[in-house]
Structures are given as structure tokens and as C-alpha cells.
Design an enzyme around this catalytic site. Structure first.
Site, short mmCIF file in Angstrom:
data_model
loop_
_atom_site.label_atom_id
_atom_site.label_comp_id
_atom_site.label_asym_id
_atom_site.label_seq_id
_atom_site.Cartn_x
_atom_site.Cartn_y
_atom_site.Cartn_z
N GLU A 1 0.85 -1.12 -0.08
CA GLU A 1 0.03 -0.02 -0.05
C GLU A 1 0.96 1.14 0.03
OE1 GLU A 1 -2.77 0.10 -0.66
OE2 GLU A 1 -3.36 -2.12 -0.30
C1 LIG Z 1 3.31 -9.59 0.52
C2 LIG Z 1 2.85 -8.39 -0.39
C3 LIG Z 1 1.51 -8.28 -0.89
C4 LIG Z 1 1.19 -7.22 -1.81
N1 LIG Z 1 -0.28 -7.00 -2.17
C5 LIG Z 1 -0.46 -6.41 -3.14
C6 LIG Z 1 -1.86 -6.32 -3.72
O1 LIG Z 1 -2.61 -6.99 -3.34
N2 LIG Z 1 -1.93 -5.53 -4.86
C7 LIG Z 1 -0.86 -4.90 -5.71
O2 LIG Z 1 -1.08 -4.33 -6.50
N3 LIG Z 1 0.30 -4.83 -5.06
C8 LIG Z 1 0.66 -5.63 -3.95
N4 LIG Z 1 2.13 -5.55 -3.50
C9 LIG Z 1 2.94 -4.61 -3.94
C10 LIG Z 1 3.24 -3.69 -3.09
O3 LIG Z 1 2.33 -2.77 -3.01
C11 LIG Z 1 4.80 -2.99 -3.83
O4 LIG Z 1 5.57 -4.17 -3.46
C12 LIG Z 1 4.98 -1.54 -3.37
O5 LIG Z 1 4.14 -0.73 -3.62
C13 LIG Z 1 6.42 -1.14 -3.57
O6 LIG Z 1 6.58 -1.47 -4.89
P1 LIG Z 1 7.99 -2.34 -5.41
O7 LIG Z 1 8.07 -3.60 -4.62
O8 LIG Z 1 7.93 -2.51 -6.99
O9 LIG Z 1 9.18 -1.12 -4.91
P2 LIG Z 1 9.74 -0.17 -5.89
O10 LIG Z 1 8.70 0.51 -6.54
O11 LIG Z 1 10.65 -0.86 -6.95
O12 LIG Z 1 10.61 0.70 -4.90
C14 LIG Z 1 11.74 0.31 -4.16
C15 LIG Z 1 12.48 1.11 -3.12
O13 LIG Z 1 12.47 2.56 -3.88
C16 LIG Z 1 11.69 3.40 -3.09
N5 LIG Z 1 11.22 4.45 -4.22
C17 LIG Z 1 10.63 4.22 -5.38
N6 LIG Z 1 10.28 5.36 -5.87
C18 LIG Z 1 10.71 6.12 -5.19
C19 LIG Z 1 10.48 7.73 -5.37
N7 LIG Z 1 9.93 8.34 -6.17
N8 LIG Z 1 10.98 8.41 -4.02
C20 LIG Z 1 11.38 7.79 -3.09
N9 LIG Z 1 11.54 6.31 -2.99
C21 LIG Z 1 11.32 5.68 -3.93
C22 LIG Z 1 10.69 2.87 -2.45
O14 LIG Z 1 10.00 3.59 -1.40
C23 LIG Z 1 11.49 1.48 -2.16
O15 LIG Z 1 12.06 1.62 -0.91
C24 LIG Z 1 2.20 -6.55 -2.36
C25 LIG Z 1 3.56 -6.49 -2.03
C26 LIG Z 1 3.90 -7.72 -1.11
C27 LIG Z 1 5.21 -8.11 -0.82
#
Ligand SMILES: Cc1cc2nc3c(=O)[nH]c(=O)nc-3n(C[C@H](O)[C@H](O)[C@H](O)COP(=O)(O)OP(=O)(O)OC[C@H]3O[C@@H](n4cnc5c(N)ncnc54)[C@H](O)[C@@H]3O)c2cc1C
Length: 596
Positions: free
Chosen positions: A442
Site C-alpha cells: 500500500e
Molecule cells: C506480501 C505483499 C503483498 C502485496 N499485495 C499487493 C496487492 O494486493 N496488490 C498490488 O497491486 N500490489 C501488492 N503488493 C505490492 C506492493 O504494493 C509493492 O511491493 C510496493 O508498492 C512497492 O513497490 P515495489 O516492490 O515495486 O518497489 P519499488 O517501487 O521498486 O521501490 C523500491 C524502493 O524504492 C523506493 N522508491 C521508489 N520510488 C521512489 C521515489 N519516487 N521516491 C522515493 N523513494 C522511492 C521505495 O520506497 C522502495 O524503498 C504486495 C507486495 C507484497 C510483498
């Protein structure tokens, strides 16, 4: 195994004494939300959480969900689907949903204690009904009448569950990159094609249908986040008349193996030309999804709170029983071979940190839910406007601070157990592992921080902050002569003035360099969280003193507030210094020199 008792006395205190919920509900026209009804929800919710869900917490962790590659079916841990049947039978699914669609129409402020109890008892299980609430909100606000008619009743009844399908392998935070396609069909539906990952409750054995809310691009979509539309894609097709049809072309492709919440099904979902229906306007899907995400963000904040409270309850019990060493000032329990560890200042530091963050966080979170009720049901336009601005402002604080504090508290609780916290027997390491996800999904903490400072403060001219500052000033003025809180008024006023000045200073620097926002955001978020909590602690002391609670209860609130002001509120000093140091020290090192 870790134990759980629903903290009903403090829940009642926050609702009835601190937030004056009875008067609020009456004013907003919730005629059915009488004191007796709210009490019954709390009592029955506690019984369900303690006796049905809590015993399944360890089972879910050990068994996890199982995936059948041949059929794509997901089997949940033993007892999970039976517990869900009881949840549906008990009418819990529609507790705060509109009566028009079969819900009970109770206020969100009554739904939050139930949510907290469910998550504390069994976070992994709680994830299955979680996104149904978000799907309900999205359909209520953006769905066509036929979509509301066909989908809402079974979702509200709990017969169907919802999901939120945003994330793709190459895009999580940056949804503008998403590739899933939606091709218009002749009957007004769309063929959805693409792969979504990490989808919570994407497939399971608990409900008759699963309603996926999916972000995808139409053929003529502009690039980036302005070209995203929202679609409803059921596992079993649903006609405009509500009739259920054949299996849709959406299947789970795998289950993720994770650090925690093993009982929650985190699925890769493949959409192979699945039939979907557009919700809201083309290319405006992100705005529609935000309706869902805000609800979900408050809900995830409560997950952090629930786990922190359960961890604290167990740490407190253990600290009273575990005998190690004598108090430095001499034996406190000379009749025993050693003193219980609760006499040691360092253990008390960990326990009081948990108590202060949990009870303060409960006030913050429940107040946010009451703002949702005012926004949706308030009669006065000015009150609704202010509540809306404040809700937008506090939502990232609730999501990020309550979950980060949840991680902190579960670690403190584990530490109170010493080595016995690290082994599985007491269940403390499960709570610490389970809590970790809440700061990630989220929207990560970093993204909540950007939302707070970039959108809610800078883009909206600090409207929500101004409402918050007025609340603090109003409380300080009203209690100027109140001996019970006299010691908290001056520091609270000082922090409110500092908050305002700090915000203006960041704003001025951001005009010259937008990176200043990103550099300040994380510290600004926590600075805001700690000042907001100071306000809720001061108010809690005032509310306790004015109530009919026992002297012990009043003393516990007062002493915990003193601890908070003396030992946790000063964390703002470090955050302020970091904010004021600006972006330079963060940006000076070239990216290719980090490993030089
Ligand atoms: C167990 C689990 C359940 C989940 N459930 C759902 C679900 O039901 N539906 C769904 O759609 N998704 C779901 N997710 C996905 C989750 O919402 C994402 O993993 C999360 O939003 C982060 O995206 P990412 O993993 O691609 O990280 P990335 O977007 O690649 O980010 C990596 C890091 O970079 C930082 N970062 C990225 N951009 C910026 C910026 N502009 N400024 C500062 N920092 C930044 C982030 O804070 C993070 O620390 C789930 C994930 C998990 C692990």
C-alpha cells in the site's frame, strides 16, 4: 504461542471518552450506532478474534498457503476457510457497508476496533477480507448502477472477496509504467491481458467468486499515469443482469514465498484476455483506485497497530514473570530468587515505548476513521471540508507511522523475551516477521512521506496541517487552566509553532530545488507523527481525568503521557535537525562512488 486479548477497555476509552463517539454518531445520523450496539460489536468481535482467529495464527505461519500448479488452485491453511464462513455468518463482512447493499451501515469508527482485533489476532487471515472493503468503496464511488447492483451485494455479504491488482514485475511505486492492456469488445466489455504480481488474496478457497480490480491501459491511452484505466474482472464472469457465468481467463500462476504472513495468499495473476468492465472514466483509473487505496492505507496502519498491541501484551506478561538479576537500587522482590525483569529501567523503556506508541496510535487511527464518517455523513459543508483536508493529511501519517511503530514495537517486544523471543516457541519472531510487510505494501514509508509533504502539504497549501494546528491550539486554549494537563500545554504549543515554521522553511527551499522535498519528506513524516501523537497523549490525559475510569487507569494514562513527552517526543529534535540540514549531504556523493 503468543496470546491475544482484545484491549476492550482502551478501545472503549478512545471511542467514548476521547472521541465522544456517541455524540458524533448521533450528530451524523447513525441512529443504529447506539452505545449498546457498539458494545455488542466490540464484545462479539473480541470473542471472534480471540477464540477463532488467534488460535489459527501459528497454524497459518507454519502451513502457509498451497498452490496446485496443475489447476492453479490455492488452498489456505487448515481452519482459515471455516473461520471465514463464521465471519460471513456473523455479518462482519458488511459491518460498515451501506444498508442499501445489505450492509449494516455502522460508522467506520466502529469498524476500526474490529479491524484492529482481526489483524492482531491473525494478520494473514485478515488480508482475505481486507480488500473487499476497498473494492466496495471503489464501486460505490465510481461504479455504474448495474455494476453496483451486480457486484456490491455479494461482496458486502462476504460471499465474494475483492483484490487490488496494480503491481507488475517492472512497476510497483511507478504505476505509470504499467503494461497490462485492455481491448474493447463489441458487448461493452474489455479483454484484459497482462501479468500482475504480489496480488493479495488473488486466488483462494474461501469465497464463491473473486472480484479483481485491475489497472490497465486502453489502446489509445496516453503514456504514463494519465493513461491508466480501472477495470473490474471477476474470476467467474458476471453479466449485466448479475448472472454468474463461466470461468474467466484469469488464473494464479504462482504463490510468492515470503518473510512473514505465510497464511496470506500472495499471487502472480495472469490475465489472458479476461473479460473486464470499465469502472469510471477512461484514463482516470488512478483517481478511482485512490479511493480504494486511501481506505486500504488506513487499514494497513491498523495492521501495524494490532501487531504492536499483541506483541506488547506478551512482552508485558513475560516481563512480570521472568526473573533475572536484582534491581540496581536493591531487591524489589526479596522473597523470590531474583527480581522480575520489569524492574529494570531498560526493560521498562521498551515496555513504555510500546504502550505509548500503541495507545497513542490507537487514538490517531480511530480519529482518522471518525473523519471518514464526517466526510461521508457530515451535515455541515465547512465541517466536511475540514475533515476531508485533515483526513488527507493524516492518512499517510497513520499508514506510515503506525506500521513503522508496529515494526519497532514487535522488535522491542521480542527483545524483552531475550533469546526466547528469537526462537519460535513464544510466537514473538512471527509477529516481528509479519509486521515487516506493513511498511511496504500500500505504498512504502518513503512514498507515504512524499505523499504527505509533496501532495498534502505543498500542493494543497498545507490545508490539512492548518486544521491539525487549529485542533492543537483549540485544545491548548480550552485547557489553559486545567491542572491535569498543565505540564503538557507549553511543550505542545511550542511544537505546533515549530511544525508550522519547519513547514514554511521546507516550502521556501523547495521553490529553489524540488529535491529538497524528497530530502526532507521522511523526517517530516515522523516529525509530524510524533507531534500528532503528543496532541493525542495530552488529550488522552484530559479525557481520562474527566471520565469515570478508575484512579489506576487515570494514573497509567498520565504516567505514560509523561514518558512520551520526556522520551519519545524528543525524537522530533533529530528529525528537525535532519530536515534543516537540507538535501546537500544526501545528493553530494555520485551514484557511481557509493562503492568507491
Ligand atoms: C506480501 C505483499 C503483498 C502485496 N499485495 C499487493 C496487492 O494486493 N496488490 C498490488 O497491486 N500490489 C501488492 N503488493 C505490492 C506492493 O504494493 C509493492 O511491493 C510496493 O508498492 C512497492 O513497490 P515495489 O516492490 O515495486 O518497489 P519499488 O517501487 O521498486 O521501490 C523500491 C524502493 O524504492 C523506493 N522508491 C521508489 N520510488 C521512489 C521515489 N519516487 N521516491 C522515493 N523513494 C522511492 C521505495 O520506497 C522502495 O524503498 C504486495 C507486495 C507484497 C510483498
Amino acid at each position: 504461542m503468543s496470546l491475544y486479548r482484545a484491549p476492550l477497555p482502551d478501545m472503549r476509552f478512545v471511542l467514548f471518552d476521547l472521541l465522544d463517539a456517541q455524540a458524533l454518531f448521533a450528530r451524523l445520523g447513525f441512529e443504529d450506532a447506539t452505545g449498546d450496539v457498539v458494545d455488542a460489536v466490540l464484545e462479539e468481535g473480541a470473542r471472534f478474534a480471540e477464540s477463532v482467529l488467534a488460535p489459527l495464527n501459528r497454524v497459518g505461519d507454519e502451513q502457509g498457503c498451497k498452490f496446485d500448479r496443475a489447476t492453479g488452485a490455492v488452498t489456505t491453511p487448515e481452519g482459515f476457510s471455516q473461520a471465514y464462513a463464521q465471519y460471513v455468518e456473523g455479518g462482519w463482512a458488511g459491518l460498515v457497508s451501506p444498508t442499501q447493499f445489505g450492509g449494516q451501515g455502522l460508522p467506520h469508527a466502529v469498524g476500526v476496533p474490529l479491524k484492529e482485533m482481526i489483524d492482531a489476532a491473525n494478520l494473514a487471515w485478515g488480508n482475505f477480507p481486507l480488500l473487499s472493503h476497498g473494492a466496495t468503496e471503489a464501486l460505490l464511488h465510481h461504479g455504474e448502477p448495474w455494476q453496483q447492483e451486480a457486484f456490491l451485494k455479494p461482496i458486502v455479504a462476504g460471499q465474494w472477496t475483492g483484490t487490488m491488482c496494480l503491481t507488475e514485475p517492472h512497476c510497483g511505486t511507478d504505476l505509470g509504467l504499467l503494461k497490462t492492456r485492455a481491448t474493447p469488445g463489441e458487448d461493452g466489455s474489455y479483454a484484459i491481458t497482462g501479468t500482475k504480481i504480489f496480488i493479495t488474496a488473488g486466488e483462494h478457497d474461501m469465497a464463491g467468486n473473486i472480484v479483481h480490480l485491475v489497472l490497465a491501459r486502453l489502446p489509445d491511452a496516453p503514456a504514463g499515469s494519465k493513461g491508466i484505466s480501472l477495470f473490474i474482472v471477476p474470476k467467474f464472469k458476471v453479466g449485466r443482469d448479475g448472472a454468474i457465468g463461466e470461468r474467466n481467463a484469469v488464473h494464479a500462476g504462482a504463490l510468492e514465498h515470503k518473510m512473514g504472513i505465510h497464511g496470506s495468499a500472495t499471487c502472480v495473476m495472469n490475465f489472458d484476455g479476461a473479460q473486464g468492465w470499465l469502472i469510471g472514466e477512461p484514463h482516470k483509473g488512478l483517481a478511482a483506485m485512490f479511493t480504494m487505496m486511501n481506505t486500504a492505507r488506513l487499514a494497513v496502519g491498523l495492521q501495524g497497530l494490532g501487531l504492536a498491541d499483541r506483541a506488547y501484551q506478551n512482552a508485558l506478561r513475560y516481563a512480570r514473570e521472568r526473573l533475572q538479576m536484582r534491581a540496581l537500587s536493591g531487591a524489589k522482590f526479596p522473597d523470590r530468587p531474583a527480581d522480575p525483569i520489569i524492574v529494570h529501567p531498560d526493560v521498562r523503556r521498551m515496555l513504555l515505548t510500546q504502550k505509548a506508541l500503541v495507545e497513542g496510535g490507537r487514538a490517531l487511527g480511530y480519529h482518522a476513521a471518525s473523519l471518514v464518517d464526517i466526510v461521508e455523513h457530515g451535515h455541515d459543508a465547512d465541517e466536511r471540508r475540514d475533515a476531508d483536508a485533515l483526513l488527507g493529511f493524516v492518512t499517510p501519517i497513520v499508514k506510515a507511522c503506525l506500521t513503522e511503530w508496529g515494526v519497532e514495537c514487535t522488535y522491542h517486544a521480542l527483545q524483552c523475551f531475550g533469546g526466547h523471543g528469537y526462537i519460535a516457541e513464544h510466537g514473538m519472531e512471527q509477529l516481528a516477521r509479519d509486521a515487516r510487510i506493513t511498511t511496504l505494501y500500500e505504498g512504502t514509508t518513503g512514498i507515504q512521506a512524499l505523499d504527505l509533504l509533496g501532495r498534502k502539504v505543498m500542493q494543497q497549501q498545507g490545508a490539512g496541517l492548518q486544521v491539525m494546528l487549529r485542533l492543537i491550539e483549540g485544545f491548548c486554549d480550552d485547557n489553559a487552566g486545567n491542572d491535569a494537563v498543565a505540564e503538557f500545554i507549553a511543550p505542545l504549543r511550542a511544537r505546533a509553532a515549530e511544525w508550522q515554521a519547519l513547514t514554511m522553511a521546507v516550502g521556501r527551499r523547495a521553490v529553489a530545488d524540488a529535491d529538497e522535498i524528497g530530502a526532507a519528506a521522511w523526517d517530516y513524516l515522523f516529525y509530524s507523527g510524533y507531534v500528532a501523537l503528543a496532541y493525542w497523549w495530552a488529550r488522552s490525559v484530559a479525557a481520562a481525568e474527566a471520565s469515570s475510569h478508575s484512579d489506576a487507569f487515570k494514573a497509567a494514562k498520565r504516567e505514560t503521557a509523561r514518558f512520551y513527552f520526556a522520551r519519545l517526543l524528543p525524537r522530533t529534535l533529530a528529525h528537525k535537525a535532519a530536515i534543516e540540514s537540507g538535501a546537500a549531504s544526501l545528493l553530494a556523493l555520485d551514484a557511481d562512488r557509493f562503492d568507491a
